[in-house]
Motif scaffolding. Sequence first.
Motif, PDB file in Angstrom:
ATOM      1  N   THR A   7     -87.727  34.200  33.539  1.00 43.42           N
ATOM      2  CA  THR A   7     -87.028  34.759  32.379  1.00 43.42           C
ATOM      3  C   THR A   7     -85.565  34.967  32.715  1.00 43.42           C
ATOM      4  O   THR A   7     -85.212  35.460  33.786  1.00 43.42           O
ATOM      5  N   ASP A   8     -84.700  34.589  31.792  1.00 42.64           N
ATOM      6  CA  ASP A   8     -83.266  34.791  31.979  1.00 42.64           C
ATOM      7  C   ASP A   8     -82.958  36.270  31.819  1.00 42.64           C
ATOM      8  O   ASP A   8     -83.158  36.843  30.739  1.00 42.64           O
ATOM      9  N   ASP A  11     -80.932  37.315  28.780  1.00 36.94           N
ATOM     10  CA  ASP A  11     -81.444  37.007  27.454  1.00 36.94           C
ATOM     11  C   ASP A  11     -81.763  38.322  26.731  1.00 36.94           C
ATOM     12  O   ASP A  11     -82.703  39.034  27.100  1.00 36.94           O
ATOM     13  N   THR A  13     -83.228  39.004  24.098  1.00 38.99           N
ATOM     14  CA  THR A  13     -84.494  39.089  23.378  1.00 38.99           C
ATOM     15  C   THR A  13     -85.635  39.495  24.320  1.00 38.99           C
ATOM     16  O   THR A  13     -86.766  39.680  23.884  1.00 38.99           O
ATOM     17  N   THR A  14     -85.322  39.622  25.612  1.00 36.99           N
ATOM     18  CA  THR A  14     -86.337  40.038  26.583  1.00 36.99           C
ATOM     19  C   THR A  14     -86.230  41.537  26.858  1.00 36.99           C
ATOM     20  O   THR A  14     -85.204  42.174  26.575  1.00 36.99           O
ATOM     21  N   TRP A  22     -79.199  42.070  31.056  1.00 31.67           N
ATOM     22  CA  TRP A  22     -78.384  42.297  29.857  1.00 31.67           C
ATOM     23  C   TRP A  22     -78.245  43.784  29.508  1.00 31.67           C
ATOM     24  O   TRP A  22     -77.314  44.156  28.793  1.00 31.67           O
ATOM     25  N   HIS A  57     -78.748  40.453  19.053  1.00 31.30           N
ATOM     26  CA  HIS A  57     -79.944  41.024  19.670  1.00 31.30           C
ATOM     27  C   HIS A  57     -79.602  42.147  20.657  1.00 31.30           C
ATOM     28  O   HIS A  57     -80.443  43.023  20.910  1.00 31.30           O
ATOM     29  N   GLU A  58     -78.401  42.138  21.202  1.00 29.34           N
ATOM     30  CA  GLU A  58     -78.001  43.199  22.136  1.00 29.34           C
ATOM     31  C   GLU A  58     -77.996  44.578  21.483  1.00 29.34           C
ATOM     32  O   GLU A  58     -78.040  45.603  22.184  1.00 29.34           O
TER      33      GLU A  58
END
Length: 385
Positions: A7-8, A11, A13-14, A22, A57-58
């Motif tokens: 997983t990034d 990202d 969205t995670t 993030w 999304h942040e």
Amino acid sequence: MMTPSPTDPLDPTTVPDPSGGWSCTIRSVPDATVAHIAQGYLVHPSGVFDATGAYVHEAVHWRGRPLMTEPPRPARTDHLPGRWLWGGVLMDHFGHFLTESTGRLWALDAIEGKLDGIVFLPEKGFGKTPAPQAKSYQTLFFQLLGGDLPVRILSTPTRIDRLEVPGPGFGIGPLMSGTDAFRAFIRTRLAPDLPPAGGPDLYISRSELDLSLGGILGERVLERHLAAAGYDIYHPQNHSLPDQIARYRAARRVISLDGSAFHLLAMAAPPGQSVALIKRRRGSAPEGIIRQIAAFTGQQPTVITVLNRSWVRSDRMRPDNFSYGELDFHRLGAALVKAGFLPPDTQWPSMPQRRVQGAVEWLERKLRKQGLTFIPDPPLGKARR
């Protein structure tokens, strides 16, 4: 066989990770649009759009899972000029405010240049008249962080010239330990000049809270035991935030039932403080509090589990935050002795069942106007038939 790609961590969205990724970044969004629809119980269509109409999304509010979904982009908006910090959702409940509405404020120490204020979404949605205002304790908490920026709670879809969107540095779920940046922010910013005040031994009580909010049976008995051992009995809701912080800083040993008071205690605790958390309920809620205390203070609290069974409110399906725990006071006293919170010769008697039943009947009389009764759940380790 292909190995799945990791997983990034950047990202958004995670799930935000307190160790990095993030949740430790800040996204600058020029010409941002904020929307919110009061629809649904926990998950609401709300959030932020950038100038191209893409969903940011942040800015999503997380509680172990995202609690925002992309709403329709509003056709008409109010305009808020200037450069503002995204604070997220301003929660009404004290504990949820501390854990879910402060987590992005770490960016106040990271953003360069002038900000015009902090902007929040209201917990209850748009459309309130008059426009919602921060509660007095929320305003005071912002001031205790050294903040003099205006706080704006939006009540309509709003376009903002520039919105700085930090990742959440603290929150319910995986974020309960907080990021390094958030913990450093709280450590240096929370009322740094406020001196300790109070005795070395403190019991934080729930006995004067609204009875419908849950607790333990016979908490007054527990208070008498602890007062005899030299503990000050403290009801935080009856005192100002500065007084609470000063008392928590002065205490060398703190005992309490698991609950919201621990969120502020963890933020204000001095080095070397010993904390005993007594579980009053089943479930995972105390585990998050335990993680916060350990991360913010640098040492694990003493966790005491002596719950015989729960008395469940008649309008609830199972033991939860609103239940009353039936504790074994004899085992509780022994556990506190073993952990160094009480003198070695301390022995407390268990509550006889007639006293337990009397405490339940007293609760039901006090809550008669709400039509609430209490049903005993099976003892721990036994299944409900």
